[in-house]
Design an enzyme around this catalytic site. Structure first.
Site, PDB file in Angstrom:
ATOM      1  N   THR A 105       0.855  -1.184   0.000  1.00  0.00           N
ATOM      2  CA  THR A 105       0.000   0.000   0.000  1.00  0.00           C
ATOM      3  C   THR A 105       0.890   1.232   0.000  1.00  0.00           C
ATOM      4  OG1 THR A 105      -1.730  -1.164   1.231  1.00  0.00           O
ATOM      5  CG2 THR A 105      -1.800   1.243   1.255  1.00  0.00           C
ATOM      6  N   LYS A 181      -6.817   1.288  -3.788  1.00  0.00           N
ATOM      7  CA  LYS A 181      -6.492   0.756  -2.455  1.00  0.00           C
ATOM      8  C   LYS A 181      -6.574   1.859  -1.400  1.00  0.00           C
ATOM      9  CE  LYS A 181      -5.196  -1.875   0.890  1.00  0.00           C
ATOM     10  NZ  LYS A 181      -3.905  -2.559   1.014  1.00  0.00           N
ATOM     11  N   LYS A 249      -0.423   4.952   9.004  1.00  0.00           N
ATOM     12  CA  LYS A 249       0.227   5.156   7.700  1.00  0.00           C
ATOM     13  C   LYS A 249      -0.799   5.243   6.575  1.00  0.00           C
ATOM     14  CE  LYS A 249       1.856   1.508   5.547  1.00  0.00           C
ATOM     15  NZ  LYS A 249       1.196   1.403   4.203  1.00  0.00           N
TER      16      LYS A 249
END
Length: 307
Positions: A105, A181, A249
């Site tokens: 990611t 994503k 994150k």
């Protein structure tokens, strides 16, 4: 770039870097489907698991890259991907016909930049982040969001389908998979933070959280995150399947995407603050279900242990 014919699945050579809780399961599924897998991870204990599953251990990232058709990167973030490809020499070691598949990611803009550098070296690139967690990785039930040109997708498809049963070609341009994503993580983070808020509110009212979670999980208020994380919210020290800092994150990536696209993301911003509150207490590596602790702290709840 000259088009290359695709080898049969049994002869495709896979280099796999990043054999953590998800990566090790993904590599196992590739081995089980006849691919020749050579892997590497900074954790030496990953070697035994890979070899038990039929893979071959490599001594370095260059060794992994030197004789593969596809180099899969299931790493933590874009910094690690760049370190492997550019600083540690994996890209230069790749055969000229090989394809890099980035499955971490990462911010879409960073993925675009990496893809440009890979293409400048004459190699193919697939932007292919995944969703489904450890359970999806173990069952080969991941959702994979692939972005690349149609020819490259055709070459990589059998590799991706060995790891996921929902493989989507979301676009022709690197970065589009990363953005899908990112949007996925926006919803996951907001849903999980909202579930924690609901559980903490019920606890403040003296409602048994197990009963509350059972009711909500079967009602119109349900979400996949609540069903998956609910039981772990009320455990004292749940097994870590995804850490708090992962959502710190990932939601940071969501906020960056919003700034870049001039699209407001207020709910993602609030959700990130709840994960950050737990991380700031020194608990960034505990299970992400424990975002509920941020709400308990605000309401002076000491719950979380088994009643």
């Amino acid at each position: 770039m000259q088009q290359q014919s695709s080898p049969t699945s049994a002869t495709k050579r896979i280099g796999f870097i990043g054999l953590g809780s998800m990566g090790s399961q993904m590599a196992r599924n590739l081995c089980a489907r006849g691919f020749r897998v050579k892997g590497f991870d900074v954790r030496a204990d990953a070697r035994a698991v890979l070899e038990e599953n039929g893979g071959t251990w490599a001594g370095s990232v260059r060794d992994v890259a030197s004789d593969c058709d596809f180099l899969l990167l299931m790493v933590v973030n874009v910094v690690q991907a760049e370190q492997i490809l550019f600083q540690s020499g994996a890209l230069d070691a790749l055969p000229a016909t090989a394809t890099v598949v980035l499955m971490a990611t990462c911010p879409a803009a960073e993925v675009e930049r990496i893809a440009t550098q890979v293409a400048a070296k004459g190699r193919r690139f697939v932007d292919a982040p995944v969703s489904g967690g450890v359970a999806g990785a173990a069952s080969a039930g991941l959702t994979i969001m692939a972005a690349c040109d149609a020819d490259t997708f055709g070459l990589a498809r059998s590799v991706l389908e060995a790891m996921g049963d929902k493989v989507h070609h979301v676009g022709e341009r690197a970065g589009q998979g990363a953005l899908v994503k990112t949007i996925n993580q926006l919803l996951c983070g907001v849903h999980l933070a909202a579930a924690g808020e609901a559980v903490a509110l019920g606890a403040k009212a003296g409602i048994d959280p197990r009963i509350l979670i059972d009711i909500l999980s079967q009602s119109s208020a349900s979400s996949w995150m609540l069903r998956d994380r609910g039981a772990r919210m009320v455990a004292s020290e749940p097994k870590v399947t995804s850490a708090i800092d992962i959502f710190v994150k990932d939601l940071g990536i969501v906020l960056d995407a919003g700034l870049r696209l001039r699209a407001p993301t207020p709910l993602a911003s609030v959700a990130q603050q709840m994960f950050l509150a737990v991380s700031g207490q020194g608990s960034g590596q505990i299970d992400d279900s424990q975002v509920v602790r941020a709400y308990r702290a605000m309401t002076a709840e000491s719950g979380g242990s088994e009643p």
